[in-house]
Motif scaffolding. Structure first.
Motif, PDB file in Angstrom:
ATOM      1  N   HIS A  40      -5.674   1.679  -0.816  1.00 26.37           N
ATOM      2  CA  HIS A  40      -4.893   1.849   0.414  1.00 26.37           C
ATOM      3  C   HIS A  40      -5.771   1.548   1.636  1.00 26.37           C
ATOM      4  O   HIS A  40      -5.377   0.798   2.530  1.00 26.37           O
ATOM      5  N   ASN A  41      -6.979   2.117   1.657  1.00 27.64           N
ATOM      6  CA  ASN A  41      -7.891   1.886   2.788  1.00 27.64           C
ATOM      7  C   ASN A  41      -8.292   0.426   2.890  1.00 27.64           C
ATOM      8  O   ASN A  41      -8.377  -0.135   3.986  1.00 27.64           O
TER       9      ASN A  41
ATOM     10  N   ASP B 221      -6.280   5.875  -2.945  1.00 30.22           N
ATOM     11  CA  ASP B 221      -6.742   5.926  -1.552  1.00 30.22           C
ATOM     12  C   ASP B 221      -7.684   4.764  -1.253  1.00 30.22           C
ATOM     13  O   ASP B 221      -7.643   4.190  -0.168  1.00 30.22           O
TER      14      ASP B 221
ATOM     15  N   SER C  11       4.458   4.834  -1.918  1.00 30.78           N
ATOM     16  CA  SER C  11       3.931   4.985  -0.565  1.00 30.78           C
ATOM     17  C   SER C  11       3.577   3.632   0.038  1.00 30.78           C
ATOM     18  O   SER C  11       3.762   3.406   1.229  1.00 30.78           O
ATOM     19  N   LEU C  12       3.078   2.703  -0.788  1.00 31.42           N
ATOM     20  CA  LEU C  12       2.810   1.349  -0.320  1.00 31.42           C
ATOM     21  C   LEU C  12       4.121   0.683   0.077  1.00 31.42           C
ATOM     22  O   LEU C  12       4.220   0.059   1.128  1.00 31.42           O
TER      23      LEU C  12
ATOM     24  N   ASP D  78      -5.335  -1.460   4.243  1.00 35.62           N
ATOM     25  CA  ASP D  78      -5.190  -1.153   5.670  1.00 35.62           C
ATOM     26  C   ASP D  78      -6.169  -1.968   6.503  1.00 35.62           C
ATOM     27  O   ASP D  78      -5.793  -2.562   7.523  1.00 35.62           O
TER      28      ASP D  78
ATOM     29  N   SER E  63       5.215   1.956   3.394  1.00 32.66           N
ATOM     30  CA  SER E  63       4.378   1.398   4.470  1.00 32.66           C
ATOM     31  C   SER E  63       4.778  -0.035   4.786  1.00 32.66           C
ATOM     32  O   SER E  63       4.848  -0.432   5.946  1.00 32.66           O
TER      33      SER E  63
ATOM     34  N   TYR F   5      -1.919   2.862  -7.114  1.00 35.85           N
ATOM     35  CA  TYR F   5      -2.166   2.732  -5.683  1.00 35.85           C
ATOM     36  C   TYR F   5      -3.004   3.920  -5.236  1.00 35.85           C
ATOM     37  O   TYR F   5      -2.491   4.994  -4.970  1.00 35.85           O
TER      38      TYR F   5
END
Length: 157
Positions: A134-135, A131, A7-8, A138, A11, A129
């Protein structure tokens, strides 16, 4: 590829489809690398997986036969040292690789990956990886892009 990193990767591909120049893409990947490195270091020091679960205890046999330190996955310190060194977070183009050369008893024993994924040994995951990471990534990328767009606007007026 580490499970969960897909998912990274997606992105990052979307971000780079905005035609971010190579200098800024390296800066963005460096942000990602620093966040992952910090999470990995925290996991080693707390002996917990990326989700906050404690690693499996050492067996009594291992505790008796450990030559150096009693910390889990830190007998020589080589794996933690490599996984927390920015030198092992390799940026090439729009790609980030996390590498380790630490092996077990044979050159084909991928010590770090084996422990991280539980391949033939008790799983003691230190890299994924989540949440939380990820946050964090971000937030750091948004701050970087805000500063980049501000500078870009100033330069173009």
């Amino acid at each position: 590829m580490i499970k969960g990193i897909e998912s990274l990767d997606n992105s990052i591909k979307k971000l780079f489809s905005l035609n971010v120049d190579s200098n800024n893409s390296k800066k963005i990947l460096n942000i990602v690398a620093k966040n992952i490195r910090g999470d990995v270091e925290s996991n080693f020091l707390s002996e917990r997986d990326p989700y906050g679960n404690p690693w499996a205890e050492l067996t009594s046999y291992t505790r008796k036969n450990k030559k150096r330190r009693q910390e889990i996955l830190q007998d020589t310190g080589a794996l933690m040292e490599e996984m927390t060194s920015m030198d092992n977070y390799i940026i090439s183009g729009n790609k980030l690789d996390v590498v380790t050369t630490v092996t077990g008893e044979s050159p084909n024993d991928f010590y770090g990956q084996s422990h991280n994924e539980g391949i033939g040994v008790t799983k003691r995951q230190f890299l994924d990886y989540t949440d939380n990471i990820h946050n964090s990534i971000d937030e750091d990328i948004i701050r970087f892009l805000q500063s980049w767009f501000t500078v870009y606007q100033i330069k173009n007026y």
